[in-house]
Scaffold this motif. Structure first.
Motif, PDB file in Angstrom:
ATOM      1  N   GLY A  11      -7.180  -3.723  -0.993  1.00 17.60           N
ATOM      2  CA  GLY A  11      -7.663  -3.678   0.372  1.00 17.60           C
ATOM      3  C   GLY A  11      -6.977  -4.675   1.284  1.00 17.60           C
ATOM      4  N   THR A  12      -6.563  -5.800   0.729  1.00 17.41           N
ATOM      5  CA  THR A  12      -5.919  -6.824   1.547  1.00 17.41           C
ATOM      6  C   THR A  12      -4.487  -7.124   1.119  1.00 17.41           C
ATOM      7  OG1 THR A  12      -6.841  -8.577   0.149  1.00 17.41           O
ATOM      8  CG2 THR A  12      -8.109  -7.948   2.093  1.00 17.41           C
ATOM      9  N   THR A  33      -1.330  -5.988   2.593  1.00 14.89           N
ATOM     10  CA  THR A  33      -1.448  -4.545   2.802  1.00 14.89           C
ATOM     11  C   THR A  33      -1.304  -4.189   4.279  1.00 14.89           C
ATOM     12  OG1 THR A  33      -2.905  -4.404   0.882  1.00 14.89           O
ATOM     13  CG2 THR A  33      -2.909  -2.534   2.383  1.00 14.89           C
ATOM     14  N   ARG A  35      -3.791  -3.722   6.576  1.00 12.08           N
ATOM     15  CA  ARG A  35      -4.728  -2.673   6.981  1.00 12.08           C
ATOM     16  C   ARG A  35      -5.175  -2.795   8.433  1.00 12.08           C
ATOM     17  NH1 ARG A  35     -10.335  -4.236   3.758  1.00 12.08           N
ATOM     18  NH2 ARG A  35     -10.533  -6.364   4.546  1.00 12.08           N
ATOM     19  N   PRO A  39      -4.054   2.965   9.004  1.00 13.26           N
ATOM     20  CA  PRO A  39      -3.622   3.629   7.764  1.00 13.26           C
ATOM     21  C   PRO A  39      -2.162   4.036   7.750  1.00 13.26           C
ATOM     22  CG  PRO A  39      -5.103   5.037   9.046  1.00 13.26           C
ATOM     23  CD  PRO A  39      -5.165   3.690   9.663  1.00 13.26           C
ATOM     24  N   VAL A  42      -0.190   1.084   6.798  1.00  6.86           N
ATOM     25  CA  VAL A  42      -0.366   0.768   5.380  1.00  6.86           C
ATOM     26  C   VAL A  42       0.560   1.627   4.529  1.00  6.86           C
ATOM     27  CG1 VAL A  42      -1.960   0.850   3.431  1.00  6.86           C
ATOM     28  CG2 VAL A  42      -2.736  -0.049   5.626  1.00  6.86           C
ATOM     29  N   VAL A  72      -4.075   2.928  -6.464  1.00 11.58           N
ATOM     30  CA  VAL A  72      -4.674   2.783  -5.133  1.00 11.58           C
ATOM     31  C   VAL A  72      -6.194   2.887  -5.236  1.00 11.58           C
ATOM     32  CG1 VAL A  72      -2.649   3.704  -3.938  1.00 11.58           C
ATOM     33  CG2 VAL A  72      -4.484   5.259  -4.624  1.00 11.58           C
ATOM     34  N   ASN A  88     -11.704   1.236   2.756  1.00 11.71           N
ATOM     35  CA  ASN A  88     -11.163  -0.063   3.164  1.00 11.71           C
ATOM     36  C   ASN A  88      -9.739   0.008   3.691  1.00 11.71           C
ATOM     37  OD1 ASN A  88     -10.068   0.491   0.680  1.00 11.71           O
ATOM     38  ND2 ASN A  88     -10.484  -1.495  -0.233  1.00 11.71           N
ATOM     39  N   LEU A  89      -9.082   1.149   3.513  1.00  8.49           N
ATOM     40  CA  LEU A  89      -7.731   1.320   4.062  1.00  8.49           C
ATOM     41  C   LEU A  89      -7.691   2.342   5.184  1.00  8.49           C
ATOM     42  CD1 LEU A  89      -5.624   1.210   0.768  1.00  8.49           C
ATOM     43  CD2 LEU A  89      -5.944  -0.600   2.448  1.00  8.49           C
ATOM     44  N   TRP A  91      -7.504   5.606   5.114  1.00  2.83           N
ATOM     45  CA  TRP A  91      -6.691   6.819   5.026  1.00  2.83           C
ATOM     46  C   TRP A  91      -7.456   7.990   4.429  1.00  2.83           C
ATOM     47  CZ3 TRP A  91      -2.747   4.010   1.387  1.00  2.83           C
ATOM     48  CH2 TRP A  91      -3.248   3.933   0.083  1.00  2.83           C
TER      49      TRP A  91
END
Length: 313
Positions: A11-12, A33, A35, A39, A42, A72, A88-89, A91
Motif C-alpha cells: 500500500g505504501t 508506491t 498511491r 492508481p 501506481v 499485489v 488501498n491503491l 485500482w
C-alpha cells in the motif's frame, strides 16, 4: 547468470529483488508506491520499477531477467493476470500481467500478496517440509494462504484463504465486507488497536501497546488481549476443521508480540478441539521479505512450467 525479477507491491511501498536459480537474492531494491498520485501513477511506477530492475540485471549479469513474479494486494484474478480491486491503491481491473509482459518482454506471474507470502513461508520459511500448511497474516485485516505440497490453493474464484471473513461473533461488529462479526473485526492488529485505545482512554494506543500492557499485568489490557485470542482461536479451529494442516504459521504485525500471543493461543486452540489434530503453531520466519521471495518463486515456477512445455513432444 539466469535470474528473475521479484516484485512485492504494498500500500505504501514496493520491495523488489533479482533472484537466482536457487532462490538466492542477487539484488534488492525498494521504492514508494506513490498511491497519493492515483492508481494510474501506481501502475506506471510498477512498470518503470520493473524496467529498471531488468536493465540492472542485464548490466550486472550479462543477460536480462528470464521472467518476473509480482505480488499485489486486494482481489487478484491470478488465472487472467488481472489486479481486480485494491482499496488501498484505488485500482480496478488492471491487466497487470499483460502490461508487465509487454514492457519486459518476458513471461510474468501475478499473485495475491498474502498467498504469495504464504507460498514462500510454506516452501522456504516456517512451513518448510510440511505437506499441508496454513499461513495466517494478522495485520490491518486478516488473510490466509492454504499450502498444499509446496503450492498455494487460490480457489475456484481466487478467494481461498479469506479466513478474516469467517463469522466468529454472529450479529457482532459490522465488517466492510457486508457481514457482521467477522474474525478480522476482533483479532486483527487494527481491531486490537481500536479496542485498546478505547479501553485505555489513549486514542494513540495500538496493539503493540496492548501486548506490552498485558505482559505487565494490566487487567484491562489482558481482557482486550484475551478477547482477541479467543476470537482468533474460534476462527482458527474452524479453519483447522476444514483444512487439517500439519503446520499453522502466524505472521503479520500481531505476531510480533511473540509468546504473548502464541502461548495463550495454543492453549485456546487446545481447549476447543475435540477430534481434530492440533497442528504445530509457529511464527512466520521470513518477515516482510516473504512477499518478495514468494514472487520470485512464482516466476521460477512459471519458467519451470514453460521449460517443461517446450521439451514435451
Amino acid at each position: 547468470m539466469r535470474h528473475v525479477i521479484a516484485l512485492d507491491v504494498g500500500g505504501t511501498g514496493m520491495k523488489a529483488a533479482l533472484a537466482g536459480p536457487g532462490g538466492q537474492v542477487l539484488h534488492r531494491a525498494r521504492r514508494a508506491t506513490g498511491r497519493a498520485q492515483g492508481p494510474d501513477a501506481v501502475v506506471a511506477g510498477i512498470l518503470d520499477f520493473a524496467a529498471e530492475l531488468r536493465a540492472y540485471g542485464t548490466e550486472q549479469f550479462g543477460t536480462p531477467a528470464s521472467a518476473a513474479g509480482v505480488a499485489v494486494p486486494g482481489i487478484v484474478d491470478e488465472a487472467r493476470g488481472v489486479a481486480v480491486y485494491a482499496a488501498n491503491l484505488g485500482w480496478r481491473d488492471v491487466p497487470l500481467r499483460a502490461l508487465l509482459a509487454e514492457r519486459l518482454g518476458v513471461p510474468v506471474a501475478l499473485g495475491h500478496d498474502v498467498r504469495t507470502g504464504g507460498l514462500a513461508e510454506g516452501r522456504v520459511g516456517a512451513g518448510r517440509g510440511a505437506d499441508r500448511s496454513l499461513f495466517v497474516a494478522l495485520g490491518t485485516g486478516i488473510a490466509g494462504a492454504i499450502g498444499v505440497d509446496g503450492r498455494v490453493e487460490a480457489g475456484a474464484h481466487g478467494f481461498a484463504g479469506e479466513i478474516g471473513h469467517i463469522v466468529v461473533r454472529p450479529g457482532g461488529a459490522p465488517c466492510p465486507c457486508g457481514q457482521h462479526g467477522c474474525l478480522e473485526r476482533f483479532a486483527s492488529a487494527a481491531a486490537v488497536s481500536e479496542a485498546w485505545a478505547a479501553a485505555s482512554g489513549d486514542p494513540g494506543a495500538d496493539a503493540a501497546d496492548c501486548a506490552k500492557a498485558a505482559d505487565s499485568g494490566d487487567p484491562k489490557a489482558r481482557a482486550v488481549w484475551q478477547e482477541a485470542v479467543d476470537a482468533l482461536a474460534d476462527g482458527l479451529v474452524t479453519a483447522l476443521t476444514l483444512l487439517d494442516p500439519r503446520t499453522l504459521i502466524i505472521g503479520g504485525g500481531l505476531a510480533e508480540a511473540g509468546e504473548t500471543l502464541f502461548t495463550p493461543l495454543r492453549e485456546a486452540i487446545r481447549s476447543r478441539i475435540t477430534f481434530q489434530k492440533q497442528p504445530a503453531l509457529v511464527p512466520a520466519a521470513l518477515g516482510d521479505t516473504a512477499g518478495c521471495l514468494g514472487a520470485g518463486l512464482l516466476a521460477w515456477d512459471l519458467l519451470d512450467h514453460t521449460d517443461r512445455m517446450e521439451v514435451t513432444p
